[in-house]
Design a protein around this motif. Structure first.
Motif, PDB file in Angstrom:
ATOM      1  N   ALA A  49       0.825  -1.216   0.000  1.00 32.68           N
ATOM      2  CA  ALA A  49       0.000   0.000   0.000  1.00 32.68           C
ATOM      3  C   ALA A  49       0.857   1.263   0.000  1.00 32.68           C
ATOM      4  N   LYS A  50       1.998   1.218   0.709  1.00 36.13           N
ATOM      5  CA  LYS A  50       2.824   2.421   0.867  1.00 36.13           C
ATOM      6  C   LYS A  50       3.250   2.992  -0.487  1.00 36.13           C
ATOM      7  N   GLU A  51       3.606   2.094  -1.423  1.00 31.52           N
ATOM      8  CA  GLU A  51       4.055   2.569  -2.733  1.00 31.52           C
ATOM      9  C   GLU A  51       2.965   3.391  -3.418  1.00 31.52           C
ATOM     10  N   TYR A  52       1.735   2.892  -3.348  1.00 29.33           N
ATOM     11  CA  TYR A  52       0.625   3.609  -3.985  1.00 29.33           C
ATOM     12  C   TYR A  52       0.349   4.922  -3.251  1.00 29.33           C
ATOM     13  N   MET A  53       0.313   4.851  -1.923  1.00 35.22           N
ATOM     14  CA  MET A  53      -0.066   6.029  -1.136  1.00 35.22           C
ATOM     15  C   MET A  53       0.961   7.150  -1.290  1.00 35.22           C
ATOM     16  N   ASP A  54       2.253   6.795  -1.260  1.00 35.88           N
ATOM     17  CA  ASP A  54       3.293   7.817  -1.402  1.00 35.88           C
ATOM     18  C   ASP A  54       3.228   8.476  -2.771  1.00 35.88           C
ATOM     19  N   ALA A  55       2.723   7.722  -3.765  1.00 31.32           N
ATOM     20  CA  ALA A  55       2.621   8.286  -5.117  1.00 31.32           C
ATOM     21  C   ALA A  55       1.297   9.018  -5.324  1.00 31.32           C
ATOM     22  N   GLY A  56       0.451   9.040  -4.296  1.00 34.77           N
ATOM     23  CA  GLY A  56      -0.844   9.723  -4.421  1.00 34.77           C
ATOM     24  C   GLY A  56      -1.852   8.926  -5.223  1.00 34.77           C
ATOM     25  N   GLN A  57      -1.557   7.635  -5.458  1.00 31.65           N
ATOM     26  CA  GLN A  57      -2.455   6.774  -6.246  1.00 31.65           C
ATOM     27  C   GLN A  57      -3.348   5.962  -5.319  1.00 31.65           C
ATOM     28  N   LEU A  58      -4.409   5.384  -5.874  1.00 34.52           N
ATOM     29  CA  LEU A  58      -5.282   4.519  -5.081  1.00 34.52           C
ATOM     30  C   LEU A  58      -4.679   3.113  -4.983  1.00 34.52           C
ATOM     31  N   VAL A  59      -4.881   2.489  -3.853  1.00 38.47           N
ATOM     32  CA  VAL A  59      -4.498   1.091  -3.655  1.00 38.47           C
ATOM     33  C   VAL A  59      -5.493   0.248  -4.477  1.00 38.47           C
ATOM     34  N   PRO A  60      -5.050  -0.893  -5.078  1.00 37.45           N
ATOM     35  CA  PRO A  60      -5.966  -1.652  -5.945  1.00 37.45           C
ATOM     36  C   PRO A  60      -7.281  -2.044  -5.252  1.00 37.45           C
ATOM     37  N   ASP A  61      -8.351  -2.032  -6.042  1.00 35.80           N
ATOM     38  CA  ASP A  61      -9.704  -2.275  -5.515  1.00 35.80           C
ATOM     39  C   ASP A  61      -9.816  -3.589  -4.745  1.00 35.80           C
ATOM     40  N   ASP A  62      -9.214  -4.679  -5.288  1.00 35.70           N
ATOM     41  CA  ASP A  62      -9.417  -5.987  -4.635  1.00 35.70           C
ATOM     42  C   ASP A  62      -8.866  -5.985  -3.209  1.00 35.70           C
ATOM     43  N   VAL A  63      -7.763  -5.280  -2.994  1.00 39.12           N
ATOM     44  CA  VAL A  63      -7.148  -5.225  -1.659  1.00 39.12           C
ATOM     45  C   VAL A  63      -8.098  -4.521  -0.688  1.00 39.12           C
ATOM     46  N   ILE A  64      -8.596  -3.360  -1.102  1.00 44.62           N
ATOM     47  CA  ILE A  64      -9.431  -2.532  -0.234  1.00 44.62           C
ATOM     48  C   ILE A  64     -10.789  -3.187   0.024  1.00 44.62           C
ATOM     49  N   VAL A  65     -11.384  -3.736  -1.020  1.00 45.90           N
ATOM     50  CA  VAL A  65     -12.719  -4.336  -0.871  1.00 45.90           C
ATOM     51  C   VAL A  65     -12.658  -5.471   0.152  1.00 45.90           C
ATOM     52  N   GLY A  66     -11.616  -6.300   0.065  1.00 47.66           N
ATOM     53  CA  GLY A  66     -11.450  -7.403   1.016  1.00 47.66           C
ATOM     54  C   GLY A  66     -11.343  -6.885   2.450  1.00 47.66           C
ATOM     55  N   LEU A  67     -10.543  -5.834   2.628  1.00 49.83           N
ATOM     56  CA  LEU A  67     -10.344  -5.245   3.965  1.00 49.83           C
ATOM     57  C   LEU A  67     -11.661  -4.762   4.562  1.00 49.83           C
ATOM     58  N   VAL A  68     -12.418  -4.025   3.756  1.00 51.39           N
ATOM     59  CA  VAL A  68     -13.660  -3.410   4.259  1.00 51.39           C
ATOM     60  C   VAL A  68     -14.719  -4.480   4.534  1.00 51.39           C
ATOM     61  N   LYS A  69     -14.839  -5.439   3.635  1.00 50.96           N
ATOM     62  CA  LYS A  69     -15.852  -6.496   3.834  1.00 50.96           C
ATOM     63  C   LYS A  69     -15.585  -7.220   5.145  1.00 50.96           C
ATOM     64  N   GLU A  70     -14.309  -7.482   5.407  1.00 50.48           N
ATOM     65  CA  GLU A  70     -13.941  -8.198   6.634  1.00 50.48           C
ATOM     66  C   GLU A  70     -14.255  -7.319   7.858  1.00 50.48           C
ATOM     67  N   ARG A  71     -13.944  -6.031   7.750  1.00 51.25           N
ATOM     68  CA  ARG A  71     -14.102  -5.117   8.892  1.00 51.25           C
ATOM     69  C   ARG A  71     -15.574  -4.944   9.291  1.00 51.25           C
ATOM     70  N   ILE A  72     -16.452  -4.846   8.278  1.00 49.04           N
ATOM     71  CA  ILE A  72     -17.850  -4.544   8.617  1.00 49.04           C
ATOM     72  C   ILE A  72     -18.622  -5.757   9.149  1.00 49.04           C
ATOM     73  N   THR A  73     -17.989  -6.914   9.137  1.00 52.06           N
ATOM     74  CA  THR A  73     -18.660  -8.076   9.739  1.00 52.06           C
ATOM     75  C   THR A  73     -18.313  -8.185  11.231  1.00 52.06           C
ATOM     76  N   GLN A  74     -17.456  -7.309  11.748  1.00 49.12           N
ATOM     77  CA  GLN A  74     -17.059  -7.419  13.156  1.00 49.12           C
ATOM     78  C   GLN A  74     -18.179  -6.916  14.074  1.00 49.12           C
ATOM     79  N   PRO A  75     -18.208  -7.438  15.324  1.00 48.25           N
ATOM     80  CA  PRO A  75     -19.348  -7.192  16.215  1.00 48.25           C
ATOM     81  C   PRO A  75     -19.653  -5.707  16.458  1.00 48.25           C
ATOM     82  N   ASP A  76     -18.623  -4.845  16.479  1.00 48.90           N
ATOM     83  CA  ASP A  76     -18.894  -3.429  16.772  1.00 48.90           C
ATOM     84  C   ASP A  76     -19.662  -2.743  15.632  1.00 48.90           C
ATOM     85  N   CYS A  77     -19.835  -3.434  14.497  1.00 49.37           N
ATOM     86  CA  CYS A  77     -20.542  -2.823  13.359  1.00 49.37           C
ATOM     87  C   CYS A  77     -22.014  -3.237  13.315  1.00 49.37           C
TER      88      CYS A  77
END
Ligand code: AP5
Length: 216
Positions: A49-77
């Motif tokens: 992710a750092k390479e993309y972020m330092d360049a001001g680019q977006l991190v690839p969709d598949d990486v982010i989508v996986g992260l968010v899907k996993e996060r929103i299934t946690q009990p605090d959500c």
């Protein structure tokens, strides 16, 4: 309450997310903070992710989508969540929709590019919590340290003027189309509120307008 915050880098998404998260007692899910935490931990995801972020680019969709899907299934959500910085492309919005995640409100914080540059150059961040300050518009109580922990504040690596300009270009090309995307969704789905706020107003005024629109 499931909320999406939409807006250019520096529009004030993180600032308003902190307030809304407390007000509605729902977690703030900032994909930027999640990626910065992965970088700080030195994980494989963080290194990529750092390479993309330092360049001001977006991190690839598949990486982010996986992260968010996993996060929103946690009990605090279970009573809702606030998405800050996601979705950021039409592909990410489509993935959220395909996953059957119902959204109650999309809040667009609208700020012109010239104001953004001034905001991001003056931003200071408490890395552990993601709390955000501005040296002029939202200063910490004591210079250079976080109000709550007293720990040092930093300037983000991607808040350099040349990276800010790249992030803005990426926003206009890849994220701004989501404004029309969600306006259309809201026209077709009465359960979804589309809220447009003038983000050049003071932080308090923006808070009040968002709250009035959400609760009205
Ligand atoms: P991310 O961390 O999400 O950054 P961003 O969207 O560029 O947004 P910012 O955090 O810079 O701004 P903000 O809108 O939260 O503004 P803030 O409240 O801090 O993403 C960073 C990177 O991670 C991306 O470039 C990308 O590489 C990657 N990434 C993240 N999510 C991704 C995704 N979904 N897909 C792919 N890649 C992804 O406010 C800014 C400043 O202004 C502060 O100093 C604040 O105090 C001040 N301020 C706020 N409101 C006001 C106001 N009303 N008046 C005056 N000052 C104000």
């Amino acid at each position: 309450m499931r909320i999406i915050l939409l807006g250019a880098p520096g529009a004030g998404k993180g600032t308003q997310a902190q307030f809304l998260s407390k007000h509605f007692n729902i977690p703030q899910i900032s994909t930027g903070d999640m990626l910065r935490a992965a970088i700080a931990e030195g994980t494989e995801l963080g290194k990529k992710a750092k390479e993309y972020m330092d360049a001001g680019q977006l991190v690839p969709d598949d990486v982010i989508v996986g992260l968010v899907k996993e996060r929103i299934t946690q009990p605090d959500c279970k009573n809702g969540f606030l998405l800050d910085g996601f979705p950021r492309t039409v592909a990410q919005a489509d993935a959220l929709k395909a996953a059957g995640v119902p959204i109650d409100a999309v809040i667009e914080i609208d700020v012109p590019d010239d104001v953004i540059v001034e905001r991001l150059s003056g931003r200071r961040v408490h890395p552990a919590s993601g709390r955000t300050y501005h040296i002029v518009y939202n200063p910490p109580r004591q210079d250079g340290v976080d109000d709550i922990t007293g720990e040092p504040l930093i300037q983000r690596d991607d808040d350099k003027p040349e990276t800010i300009r790249k992030r803005l270009a990426v926003y206009h090309e890849q994220t701004a189309p989501l404004v029309d995307y969600y306006r259309r969704e809201a026209e077709q789905n009465p359960a979804l509120k589309y809220i447009h706020v003038d983000g050049t107003q003071t932080i308090d005024k923006v808070e009040q307008e968002i709250l009035a629109a959400l609760e009205g």
